[in-house]
Design a protein around this motif. Structure first.
Motif, PDB file in Angstrom:
ATOM      1  N   PHE A  74       0.877  -1.176   0.000  1.00  0.00           N
ATOM      2  CA  PHE A  74       0.000   0.000   0.000  1.00  0.00           C
ATOM      3  C   PHE A  74       0.910   1.220   0.000  1.00  0.00           C
ATOM      4  O   PHE A  74       1.463   1.608   1.022  1.00  0.00           O
ATOM      5  CB  PHE A  74      -0.909  -0.006   1.237  1.00  0.00           C
ATOM      6  N   ASP A  75       1.076   1.800  -1.167  1.00  0.00           N
ATOM      7  CA  ASP A  75       2.010   2.905  -1.393  1.00  0.00           C
ATOM      8  C   ASP A  75       1.231   4.218  -1.312  1.00  0.00           C
ATOM      9  O   ASP A  75       0.538   4.601  -2.253  1.00  0.00           O
ATOM     10  CB  ASP A  75       2.660   2.726  -2.764  1.00  0.00           C
ATOM     11  N   SER A 107      -3.703   2.500  -9.301  1.00  0.00           N
ATOM     12  CA  SER A 107      -4.103   3.636  -8.472  1.00  0.00           C
ATOM     13  C   SER A 107      -5.222   3.182  -7.545  1.00  0.00           C
ATOM     14  O   SER A 107      -5.862   2.153  -7.770  1.00  0.00           O
ATOM     15  CB  SER A 107      -4.578   4.794  -9.349  1.00  0.00           C
ATOM     16  N   GLU A 108      -5.467   3.965  -6.519  1.00  0.00           N
ATOM     17  CA  GLU A 108      -6.560   3.644  -5.606  1.00  0.00           C
ATOM     18  C   GLU A 108      -7.902   3.663  -6.329  1.00  0.00           C
ATOM     19  O   GLU A 108      -8.809   2.916  -5.988  1.00  0.00           O
ATOM     20  CB  GLU A 108      -6.563   4.634  -4.438  1.00  0.00           C
ATOM     21  N   ALA A 109      -8.019   4.497  -7.369  1.00  0.00           N
ATOM     22  CA  ALA A 109      -9.257   4.546  -8.147  1.00  0.00           C
ATOM     23  C   ALA A 109      -9.465   3.251  -8.935  1.00  0.00           C
ATOM     24  O   ALA A 109     -10.598   2.809  -9.115  1.00  0.00           O
ATOM     25  CB  ALA A 109      -9.228   5.741  -9.101  1.00  0.00           C
ATOM     26  N   GLU A 110      -8.373   2.635  -9.398  1.00  0.00           N
ATOM     27  CA  GLU A 110      -8.472   1.376 -10.138  1.00  0.00           C
ATOM     28  C   GLU A 110      -8.710   0.184  -9.218  1.00  0.00           C
ATOM     29  O   GLU A 110      -9.237  -0.846  -9.648  1.00  0.00           O
ATOM     30  CB  GLU A 110      -7.181   1.126 -10.938  1.00  0.00           C
ATOM     31  N   CYS A 111      -8.315   0.310  -7.969  1.00  0.00           N
ATOM     32  CA  CYS A 111      -8.491  -0.755  -6.977  1.00  0.00           C
ATOM     33  C   CYS A 111      -9.083  -0.122  -5.711  1.00  0.00           C
ATOM     34  O   CYS A 111      -8.418  -0.004  -4.684  1.00  0.00           O
ATOM     35  CB  CYS A 111      -7.143  -1.423  -6.691  1.00  0.00           C
ATOM     36  N   PRO A 112     -10.346   0.328  -5.784  1.00  0.00           N
ATOM     37  CA  PRO A 112     -10.921   1.109  -4.680  1.00  0.00           C
ATOM     38  C   PRO A 112     -11.017   0.347  -3.361  1.00  0.00           C
ATOM     39  O   PRO A 112     -10.980   0.964  -2.290  1.00  0.00           O
ATOM     40  CB  PRO A 112     -12.302   1.502  -5.201  1.00  0.00           C
ATOM     41  N   GLU A 113     -11.102  -0.980  -3.425  1.00  0.00           N
ATOM     42  CA  GLU A 113     -11.168  -1.749  -2.187  1.00  0.00           C
ATOM     43  C   GLU A 113      -9.903  -1.608  -1.344  1.00  0.00           C
ATOM     44  O   GLU A 113      -9.909  -1.825  -0.140  1.00  0.00           O
ATOM     45  CB  GLU A 113     -11.479  -3.213  -2.467  1.00  0.00           C
ATOM     46  N   SER A 114      -8.800  -1.205  -1.983  1.00  0.00           N
ATOM     47  CA  SER A 114      -7.534  -1.071  -1.258  1.00  0.00           C
ATOM     48  C   SER A 114      -7.580   0.031  -0.204  1.00  0.00           C
ATOM     49  O   SER A 114      -6.871  -0.057   0.806  1.00  0.00           O
ATOM     50  CB  SER A 114      -6.380  -0.822  -2.233  1.00  0.00           C
ATOM     51  N   ALA A 115      -8.388   1.057  -0.403  1.00  0.00           N
ATOM     52  CA  ALA A 115      -8.432   2.169   0.554  1.00  0.00           C
ATOM     53  C   ALA A 115      -8.954   1.719   1.915  1.00  0.00           C
ATOM     54  O   ALA A 115      -8.340   1.999   2.957  1.00  0.00           O
ATOM     55  CB  ALA A 115      -9.300   3.300  -0.006  1.00  0.00           C
ATOM     56  N   ASP A 116     -10.074   1.006   1.934  1.00  0.00           N
ATOM     57  CA  ASP A 116     -10.625   0.522   3.203  1.00  0.00           C
ATOM     58  C   ASP A 116      -9.724  -0.526   3.839  1.00  0.00           C
ATOM     59  O   ASP A 116      -9.582  -0.572   5.064  1.00  0.00           O
ATOM     60  CB  ASP A 116     -12.030  -0.049   2.999  1.00  0.00           C
ATOM     61  N   LEU A 117      -9.123  -1.379   3.021  1.00  0.00           N
ATOM     62  CA  LEU A 117      -8.242  -2.417   3.554  1.00  0.00           C
ATOM     63  C   LEU A 117      -7.000  -1.795   4.185  1.00  0.00           C
ATOM     64  O   LEU A 117      -6.534  -2.244   5.240  1.00  0.00           O
ATOM     65  CB  LEU A 117      -7.850  -3.391   2.446  1.00  0.00           C
ATOM     66  N   ARG A 120      -8.015  -0.430   7.540  1.00  0.00           N
ATOM     67  CA  ARG A 120      -8.212  -1.494   8.515  1.00  0.00           C
ATOM     68  C   ARG A 120      -6.874  -2.019   9.023  1.00  0.00           C
ATOM     69  O   ARG A 120      -6.670  -2.194  10.229  1.00  0.00           O
ATOM     70  CB  ARG A 120      -9.033  -2.631   7.913  1.00  0.00           C
ATOM     71  N   LEU A 121      -5.936  -2.259   8.110  1.00  0.00           N
ATOM     72  CA  LEU A 121      -4.618  -2.733   8.532  1.00  0.00           C
ATOM     73  C   LEU A 121      -3.912  -1.719   9.428  1.00  0.00           C
ATOM     74  O   LEU A 121      -3.268  -2.087  10.417  1.00  0.00           O
ATOM     75  CB  LEU A 121      -3.739  -3.027   7.312  1.00  0.00           C
ATOM     76  N   ALA A 122      -4.022  -0.443   9.073  1.00  0.00           N
ATOM     77  CA  ALA A 122      -3.344   0.602   9.839  1.00  0.00           C
ATOM     78  C   ALA A 122      -3.870   0.710  11.266  1.00  0.00           C
ATOM     79  O   ALA A 122      -3.175   1.241  12.143  1.00  0.00           O
ATOM     80  CB  ALA A 122      -3.481   1.940   9.124  1.00  0.00           C
ATOM     81  N   SER A 123      -5.066   0.193  11.517  1.00  0.00           N
ATOM     82  CA  SER A 123      -5.646   0.291  12.858  1.00  0.00           C
ATOM     83  C   SER A 123      -5.343  -0.931  13.724  1.00  0.00           C
ATOM     84  O   SER A 123      -5.716  -0.972  14.894  1.00  0.00           O
ATOM     85  CB  SER A 123      -7.169   0.471  12.749  1.00  0.00           C
ATOM     86  N   THR A 177      -7.153  -9.794   3.838  1.00  0.00           N
ATOM     87  CA  THR A 177      -6.784  -8.665   2.972  1.00  0.00           C
ATOM     88  C   THR A 177      -6.438  -9.158   1.575  1.00  0.00           C
ATOM     89  O   THR A 177      -6.884  -8.596   0.569  1.00  0.00           O
ATOM     90  CB  THR A 177      -5.599  -7.884   3.577  1.00  0.00           C
ATOM     91  N   ILE A 178      -5.641 -10.226   1.497  1.00  0.00           N
ATOM     92  CA  ILE A 178      -5.282 -10.789   0.185  1.00  0.00           C
ATOM     93  C   ILE A 178      -6.537 -11.284  -0.533  1.00  0.00           C
ATOM     94  O   ILE A 178      -6.718 -11.030  -1.730  1.00  0.00           O
ATOM     95  CB  ILE A 178      -4.233 -11.899   0.344  1.00  0.00           C
ATOM     96  N   ASP A 179      -7.413 -11.960   0.191  1.00  0.00           N
ATOM     97  CA  ASP A 179      -8.655 -12.449  -0.424  1.00  0.00           C
ATOM     98  C   ASP A 179      -9.513 -11.291  -0.931  1.00  0.00           C
ATOM     99  O   ASP A 179     -10.085 -11.365  -2.017  1.00  0.00           O
ATOM    100  CB  ASP A 179      -9.463 -13.274   0.580  1.00  0.00           C
TER     101      ASP A 179
END
Length: 198
Positions: A74-75, A107-117, A120-123, A177-179
């Motif tokens: 997650f860059d 980009s986050e727009a191309e893979c929008p699910e990455s933002a919530d994931l 979640r990981l950061a918390s 997260t991978i799933d």
């Protein structure tokens, strides 16, 4: 005189040796002839490959011959106070132990699910005292390794990996997260399958 000559020869010989970087970081879309184990075990110090402030990398490395390894970075493109280089993106890599790895950068727009994931990981927190009350003497001979790497808001690097039994509580976070990123990972997996091995 002989000592001086020996010292010069020794320095010349050492200077002529090229150090080999065993680790590396997948940074760009494409396939390379390097296994993903090196990226998970020893991330390289490539200029664009280091973890940035607020980045998170997770990975899963199955036992040899038991499936493809996965690395997700997650860059966040954050390099310091007020210094965001671009919009957040996610680097998704799949590969085998030692032969090939394929990466797709989205980009986050191309893979929008990455933002919530990412949020979640950061918390999450790691249980530092896992199995302290009942340490195991058994050594696991074959299994899957799990990886987590990040840099906190104070610039401290954290690298964690787990290989063992019973399952570590954070394994479920990495697996889920991978799933959840399977749609985004699909193009890296397809590229890996299309690329012939040597």
């Amino acid at each position: 005189m002989q000592r001086a000559l020996l010292a010069v020869l020794l320095v010349t010989a050492i200077a002529g040796c090229k150090s080999v970087d065993l680790g590396w970081s997948p940074t760009e879309t494409g396939c390379v002839a390097r296994g993903l184990a090196g990226a998970l075990e020893m991330p390289g110090a490539l200029p664009d490959g280091d973890l940035g402030s607020t980045d998170i990398r997770i990975g899963r490395l199955p036992d040899t011959g038991s499936g493809l390894a996965t690395l997700i970075h997650f860059d966040r493109r954050f390099v310091g106070p007020g210094q965001v280089t671009a919009l957040p993106r996610v680097r998704l890599s799949v590969g085998d132990w030692s032969e090939r790895a394929c990466t797709v950068v989205m980009s986050e727009a191309e893979c929008p699910e990455s933002a919530d994931l990412y949020r979640r990981l950061a918390s999450q927190s790691l249980p530092v005292g896992f199995l302290f009350e009942n340490p195991s003497d058994a050594t696991l001979m074959h299994g899957t390794s799990y990886y987590l790497q990040s840099i906190d808001g104070n610039g401290n690097e954290m690298r964690w990996n787990y290989y063992g039994s019973p399952a570590h509580p954070f394994q479920a976070e990495i697996d889920s997260t991978i799933d959840a990123l399977s749609r985004c990972l699909a193009s890296a997996e397809a590229a890996y399958l299309r690329t012939p091995s040597n």
